[in-house]
Design a protein around this motif. Structure first.
Motif, PDB file in Angstrom:
ATOM      1  N   GLU A  11      73.136  -3.486  47.310  1.00  0.00           N
ATOM      2  CA  GLU A  11      72.596  -4.567  48.121  1.00  0.00           C
ATOM      3  C   GLU A  11      71.612  -4.035  49.156  1.00  0.00           C
ATOM      4  OE1 GLU A  11      75.573  -6.988  49.873  1.00  0.00           O
ATOM      5  OE2 GLU A  11      76.609  -7.382  47.984  1.00  0.00           O
ATOM      6  N   GLY A  12      70.632  -4.856  49.456  1.00  0.00           N
ATOM      7  CA  GLY A  12      69.702  -4.537  50.527  1.00  0.00           C
ATOM      8  C   GLY A  12      68.605  -3.563  50.158  1.00  0.00           C
ATOM      9  N   VAL A  13      68.471  -3.190  48.875  1.00  0.00           N
ATOM     10  CA  VAL A  13      67.422  -2.264  48.454  1.00  0.00           C
ATOM     11  C   VAL A  13      66.726  -2.827  47.224  1.00  0.00           C
ATOM     12  CG1 VAL A  13      68.537  -0.208  49.372  1.00  0.00           C
ATOM     13  CG2 VAL A  13      69.055  -0.943  47.059  1.00  0.00           C
ATOM     14  N   SER A  14      65.492  -2.388  47.030  1.00  0.00           N
ATOM     15  CA  SER A  14      64.732  -2.806  45.851  1.00  0.00           C
ATOM     16  C   SER A  14      65.074  -1.919  44.676  1.00  0.00           C
ATOM     17  CB  SER A  14      63.229  -2.732  46.139  1.00  0.00           C
ATOM     18  OG  SER A  14      62.866  -3.644  47.145  1.00  0.00           O
ATOM     19  N   ILE A  24      77.050   2.927  30.271  1.00  0.00           N
ATOM     20  CA  ILE A  24      76.908   2.939  31.727  1.00  0.00           C
ATOM     21  C   ILE A  24      75.532   2.375  32.089  1.00  0.00           C
ATOM     22  CG2 ILE A  24      76.851   4.383  33.796  1.00  0.00           C
ATOM     23  CD1 ILE A  24      78.582   6.395  32.340  1.00  0.00           C
ATOM     24  N   ILE A  25      75.511   1.477  33.076  1.00  0.00           N
ATOM     25  CA  ILE A  25      74.253   0.925  33.561  1.00  0.00           C
ATOM     26  C   ILE A  25      73.826   1.717  34.799  1.00  0.00           C
ATOM     27  CG2 ILE A  25      73.059  -1.105  34.446  1.00  0.00           C
ATOM     28  CD1 ILE A  25      75.145  -2.814  33.017  1.00  0.00           C
ATOM     29  N   TYR A  26      72.587   2.205  34.778  1.00  0.00           N
ATOM     30  CA  TYR A  26      72.036   2.956  35.901  1.00  0.00           C
ATOM     31  C   TYR A  26      70.961   2.114  36.582  1.00  0.00           C
ATOM     32  CZ  TYR A  26      74.385   6.969  33.852  1.00  0.00           C
ATOM     33  OH  TYR A  26      75.338   7.831  33.345  1.00  0.00           O
ATOM     34  N   ALA A  27      71.001   2.087  37.908  1.00  0.00           N
ATOM     35  CA  ALA A  27      70.006   1.368  38.703  1.00  0.00           C
ATOM     36  C   ALA A  27      69.348   2.348  39.659  1.00  0.00           C
ATOM     37  CB  ALA A  27      70.661   0.226  39.482  1.00  0.00           C
ATOM     38  N   GLY A  28      68.058   2.584  39.461  1.00  0.00           N
ATOM     39  CA  GLY A  28      67.303   3.434  40.369  1.00  0.00           C
ATOM     40  C   GLY A  28      66.715   2.591  41.489  1.00  0.00           C
ATOM     41  N   THR A  29      66.886   3.019  42.720  1.00  0.00           N
ATOM     42  CA  THR A  29      66.422   2.255  43.873  1.00  0.00           C
ATOM     43  C   THR A  29      65.243   2.951  44.546  1.00  0.00           C
ATOM     44  OG1 THR A  29      67.786   3.319  45.582  1.00  0.00           O
ATOM     45  CG2 THR A  29      68.841   1.617  44.237  1.00  0.00           C
ATOM     46  N   GLN A  30      64.609   2.230  45.468  1.00  0.00           N
ATOM     47  CA  GLN A  30      63.438   2.785  46.138  1.00  0.00           C
ATOM     48  C   GLN A  30      63.799   3.708  47.295  1.00  0.00           C
ATOM     49  OE1 GLN A  30      60.647  -0.265  47.222  1.00  0.00           O
ATOM     50  NE2 GLN A  30      60.052  -0.662  45.115  1.00  0.00           N
ATOM     51  N   VAL A  31      64.986   3.545  47.880  1.00  0.00           N
ATOM     52  CA  VAL A  31      65.306   4.339  49.071  1.00  0.00           C
ATOM     53  C   VAL A  31      66.714   4.921  49.061  1.00  0.00           C
ATOM     54  CG1 VAL A  31      63.670   3.165  50.582  1.00  0.00           C
ATOM     55  CG2 VAL A  31      65.987   2.244  50.315  1.00  0.00           C
TER      56      VAL A  31
END
Length: 206
Positions: A11-14, A24-31
């Protein structure tokens, strides 16, 4: 009538990229680096041990290896399913935007420095497409790798040794690809382009 519900995070990140690898699901974020979910996105756990550049833009895999492309820190690699990460031995300052895997080769598209290739599991990298070229997106269809810049799309059928222009997409600002077997979908600013012959020809979907 698909129904959508918010997951518990991140939450709270792009989110820059999503990948489903071996369940497995991987989510790369900007920060905040990379997150992983083992329950179809219901819960998420940060998996950043060893990653110093926390803008993750792409995640791909080879047998026994997981790779995370970062914006300014090159491509990190993991041999334990993302629990710990190792930086590359060279090209550790690349701003990676997209990655694809073809057989023993790993390809990384970058900002201003074209496409790099690794043949040793992401430990070392060699530039294969140069000329201050910023790559927006990449895709693999059959044996052809596509790499797009703003207004131009390149292709290679020999793992980056030689490149050709994809004339049907010239002038199109492509920002995303989806490839499955002979099907290629290229998402542009105002149009979606479709190929059913491994990218040899394209039609426009209004």
């Amino acid at each position: 009538y698909s129904q959508w519900s918010r997951t518990s995070g991140p939450e709270g990140v792009s989110i820059s990229t999503l990948a489903s690898i071996d369940g497995i699901i991987y989510a790369g974020t900007q920060v905040e680096g990379l997150y992983a979910s083992t329950d179809d996105g219901l819960t998420w756990t940060a998996v950043n041990a060893g990653i110093e550049t926390l803008e993750v833009t792409s995640v791909v895999s080879q047998p026994g290896h997981l790779f995370a492309g970062t914006f300014g820190g090159g491509v990190y690699r993991s041999t334990d399913g993302g629990q710990t990460w190792m930086p590359p031995s060279n090209a550790g300052d690349l701003a990676v935007t997209a990655m694809v895997v073809h057989g023993p080769y790993l390809f990384a598209g970058t900002v201003d420095e074209g496409v790099y290739r690794s043949s040793d599991g992401g430990e070392t990298w060699v530039q294969k497409l140069s000329g201050f070229t910023s790559i927006q997106a990449m895709c693999l269809s059959g044996d052809t790798i596509f790499a797009t810049t703003y207004g131009y799309t390149y292709g290679t059928a020999d793992d980056g040794e030689t490149w050709f222009y994809v004339d049907a997409l010239e002038g199109a600002a492509i920002f995303s690809f989806y490839c499955r077997d002979s099907l290629v979908l290229a998402g542009g600013v105002n149009s979606i382009y479709k190929s059913t012959d491994y990218g040899s020809s394209f039609t426009t979907i209004d």
